[in-house]
Scaffold this motif. Sequence first.
Motif, PDB file in Angstrom:
ATOM      1  N   HIS A  31       0.404  -1.480  -0.066  1.00  0.00           N
ATOM      2  CA  HIS A  31      -0.015  -0.253  -0.214  1.00  0.00           C
ATOM      3  C   HIS A  31       0.863   1.286  -0.393  1.00  0.00           C
ATOM      4  N   VAL A  32       1.865   0.841   0.376  1.00  0.00           N
ATOM      5  CA  VAL A  32       2.748   2.151   0.044  1.00  0.00           C
ATOM      6  C   VAL A  32       3.875   2.527  -0.992  1.00  0.00           C
ATOM      7  N   PRO A  33       3.107   3.901  -2.072  1.00  0.00           N
ATOM      8  CA  PRO A  33       3.264   3.595  -3.211  1.00  0.00           C
ATOM      9  C   PRO A  33       4.733   3.857  -3.533  1.00  0.00           C
ATOM     10  N   THR A  34       5.281   3.221  -4.847  1.00  0.00           N
ATOM     11  CA  THR A  34       6.567   2.965  -5.273  1.00  0.00           C
ATOM     12  C   THR A  34       7.406   4.125  -5.458  1.00  0.00           C
ATOM     13  N   THR A  35       5.907   4.707  -6.255  1.00  0.00           N
ATOM     14  CA  THR A  35       7.335   6.193  -6.963  1.00  0.00           C
ATOM     15  C   THR A  35       6.236   7.018  -5.773  1.00  0.00           C
ATOM     16  N   GLY A  36       6.558   9.165  -6.604  1.00  0.00           N
ATOM     17  CA  GLY A  36       5.288   9.777  -6.292  1.00  0.00           C
ATOM     18  C   GLY A  36       5.730  10.288  -4.672  1.00  0.00           C
ATOM     19  N   GLY A  37       5.009  11.409  -4.046  1.00  0.00           N
ATOM     20  CA  GLY A  37       4.623  11.528  -3.147  1.00  0.00           C
ATOM     21  C   GLY A  37       3.483  10.969  -2.237  1.00  0.00           C
ATOM     22  N   ALA A  38       3.640  10.855  -1.217  1.00  0.00           N
ATOM     23  CA  ALA A  38       2.931   9.693  -0.280  1.00  0.00           C
ATOM     24  C   ALA A  38       2.653  10.135   0.863  1.00  0.00           C
ATOM     25  N   VAL A  39       1.543  10.143   1.798  1.00  0.00           N
ATOM     26  CA  VAL A  39       1.673  10.392   3.137  1.00  0.00           C
ATOM     27  C   VAL A  39       1.829   9.319   4.594  1.00  0.00           C
ATOM     28  N   ILE A  40       2.089   8.598   5.007  1.00  0.00           N
ATOM     29  CA  ILE A  40       1.738   7.963   6.003  1.00  0.00           C
ATOM     30  C   ILE A  40       2.007   8.134   7.000  1.00  0.00           C
ATOM     31  N   ALA A  41       0.295   8.211   7.746  1.00  0.00           N
ATOM     32  CA  ALA A  41      -0.080   8.612   8.678  1.00  0.00           C
ATOM     33  C   ALA A  41       0.265   7.648   9.707  1.00  0.00           C
ATOM     34  N   CYS A  42       0.877   7.030  10.540  1.00  0.00           N
ATOM     35  CA  CYS A  42       1.531   6.371  12.052  1.00  0.00           C
ATOM     36  C   CYS A  42       0.937   7.025  13.558  1.00  0.00           C
ATOM     37  N   ASN A  43       0.274   5.565  14.036  1.00  0.00           N
ATOM     38  CA  ASN A  43       0.389   5.530  15.670  1.00  0.00           C
ATOM     39  C   ASN A  43       1.398   6.137  16.682  1.00  0.00           C
ATOM     40  N   HIS A  44       1.862   5.991  18.125  1.00  0.00           N
ATOM     41  CA  HIS A  44       2.842   6.655  18.408  1.00  0.00           C
ATOM     42  C   HIS A  44       2.432   6.098  19.666  1.00  0.00           C
ATOM     43  N   VAL A  45       3.203   4.689  19.941  1.00  0.00           N
ATOM     44  CA  VAL A  45       3.771   4.209  21.404  1.00  0.00           C
ATOM     45  C   VAL A  45       4.335   4.301  21.954  1.00  0.00           C
ATOM     46  N   SER A  46       5.554   4.744  20.997  1.00  0.00           N
ATOM     47  CA  SER A  46       6.942   4.414  22.136  1.00  0.00           C
ATOM     48  C   SER A  46       7.950   5.268  20.793  1.00  0.00           C
ATOM     49  N   TYR A  47       9.155   5.635  21.826  1.00  0.00           N
ATOM     50  CA  TYR A  47       9.889   6.782  20.865  1.00  0.00           C
ATOM     51  C   TYR A  47      11.093   6.201  20.159  1.00  0.00           C
ATOM     52  N   LEU A 106       6.200  17.010  -0.119  1.00  0.00           N
ATOM     53  CA  LEU A 106       5.484  16.385  -1.128  1.00  0.00           C
ATOM     54  C   LEU A 106       5.402  15.815  -3.054  1.00  0.00           C
ATOM     55  N   LYS A 107       5.520  17.559  -2.913  1.00  0.00           N
ATOM     56  CA  LYS A 107       5.097  17.896  -4.181  1.00  0.00           C
ATOM     57  C   LYS A 107       6.716  17.566  -5.548  1.00  0.00           C
ATOM     58  N   GLU A 108       7.825  17.516  -4.334  1.00  0.00           N
ATOM     59  CA  GLU A 108       9.319  16.577  -5.180  1.00  0.00           C
ATOM     60  C   GLU A 108       8.686  15.103  -4.660  1.00  0.00           C
ATOM     61  N   GLY A 109       7.673  14.268  -4.790  1.00  0.00           N
ATOM     62  CA  GLY A 109       7.649  12.952  -4.811  1.00  0.00           C
ATOM     63  C   GLY A 109       7.808  12.472  -3.464  1.00  0.00           C
ATOM     64  N   GLU A 110       8.008  13.337  -2.501  1.00  0.00           N
ATOM     65  CA  GLU A 110       9.028  11.939  -1.354  1.00  0.00           C
ATOM     66  C   GLU A 110       7.960  11.598  -0.279  1.00  0.00           C
ATOM     67  N   LEU A 136      -2.327  17.597   4.294  1.00  0.00           N
ATOM     68  CA  LEU A 136      -1.328  17.778   3.831  1.00  0.00           C
ATOM     69  C   LEU A 136      -1.578  16.513   2.334  1.00  0.00           C
ATOM     70  N   ALA A 137      -2.115  15.798   2.834  1.00  0.00           N
ATOM     71  CA  ALA A 137      -2.663  15.141   1.143  1.00  0.00           C
ATOM     72  C   ALA A 137      -3.662  15.407   0.344  1.00  0.00           C
ATOM     73  N   ALA A 138      -4.278  16.076   1.034  1.00  0.00           N
ATOM     74  CA  ALA A 138      -5.648  16.761   0.202  1.00  0.00           C
ATOM     75  C   ALA A 138      -4.926  18.349  -0.725  1.00  0.00           C
ATOM     76  N   ALA A 139      -4.409  18.775  -0.150  1.00  0.00           N
ATOM     77  CA  ALA A 139      -3.462  19.553  -0.837  1.00  0.00           C
ATOM     78  C   ALA A 139      -2.601  19.517  -1.722  1.00  0.00           C
ATOM     79  N   THR A 140      -1.926  18.639  -1.748  1.00  0.00           N
ATOM     80  CA  THR A 140      -1.019  17.995  -2.593  1.00  0.00           C
ATOM     81  C   THR A 140      -1.642  16.709  -3.498  1.00  0.00           C
ATOM     82  N   GLY A 141      -3.029  15.745  -3.475  1.00  0.00           N
ATOM     83  CA  GLY A 141      -3.476  15.227  -4.624  1.00  0.00           C
ATOM     84  C   GLY A 141      -2.041  13.966  -4.190  1.00  0.00           C
ATOM     85  N   THR A 142      -1.675  13.879  -2.731  1.00  0.00           N
ATOM     86  CA  THR A 142      -1.110  12.155  -2.520  1.00  0.00           C
ATOM     87  C   THR A 142      -1.518  11.682  -1.417  1.00  0.00           C
ATOM     88  N   PRO A 143      -1.779  10.044  -1.753  1.00  0.00           N
ATOM     89  CA  PRO A 143      -2.549   9.135  -0.860  1.00  0.00           C
ATOM     90  C   PRO A 143      -1.855   9.331   0.868  1.00  0.00           C
TER      91      PRO A 143
END
Length: 241
Positions: A31-47, A106-110, A136-143
């Motif tokens: 589900h993580v795209p191999t190319t282009g920008g994307a936002v990963i939203a992750c839970n947070h339980v540890s440093y 994101l616009k640079e494909g990161e 961020l995802a909405a503003a850049t059209g990234t998943p």
Amino acid sequence: MADLVYPPVIAFAKTLFRVLNMRITIEGAEHVPTTGGAVIACNHVSYLDFIFCGLGARQSRRLVRFMAKESIFRHRIGGPLMRGMHHIPVDRDAGLASYKAALAALKEGEVVGVFPEATISQSFTVKDMKSGAARLAAATGTPLVPMVLWGTQRFWTKGRPRNLTQRGVPVTIIAGEPLHPGRRDSQDAVSAELRARMSAMLDRAQREYPQNPKGPDDAWWLPAHLGGTAPEPEIYEPEAK
């Protein structure tokens, strides 16, 4: 951008995983795209969550640029590493600059990594979330890719002593199907859907986890609703305003 620091850091981390006989399970990496920008939203339980969230993207050969507290960038050891890996400092008193930096990446494909709960959840459930990831995802059209981690809290979490040398600890990493928010979508609605998906993914990771606490004194790393002694979220983590 040139990445001279990130690859050796990843190699060092993988060596530690092997030394500690860490049992890492990664699901949904496709589900993580191999190319282009994307936002990963992750839970947070540890440093240590940024390490394992980044690992979840490696099967797609992506390097995640995390949004992290600006204070880490001022640390004498952590700072050079964070800058060398091109992570994005977040100054809570001047958040616009970090938001613009994330937009540019994101616009640079990161791939940009965000912890939308903003802080570690001591209840080990998904807290109320900020809307930055959705914006961020909405503003850049990234998943917008939801991701959850479980097991990392056993190494180092808020309010507990570090234990970075224990061996054979399972760690679960699950990436879910991306959301595709648009500019006209309600950010609150997108964030609510994101939280619902992450909560369901985390609950499954917790219920399918291959180890149980060794006894009452070891039940701290389980959430209360699964019989653990972690704080109840409604008592210790009031809803964000």
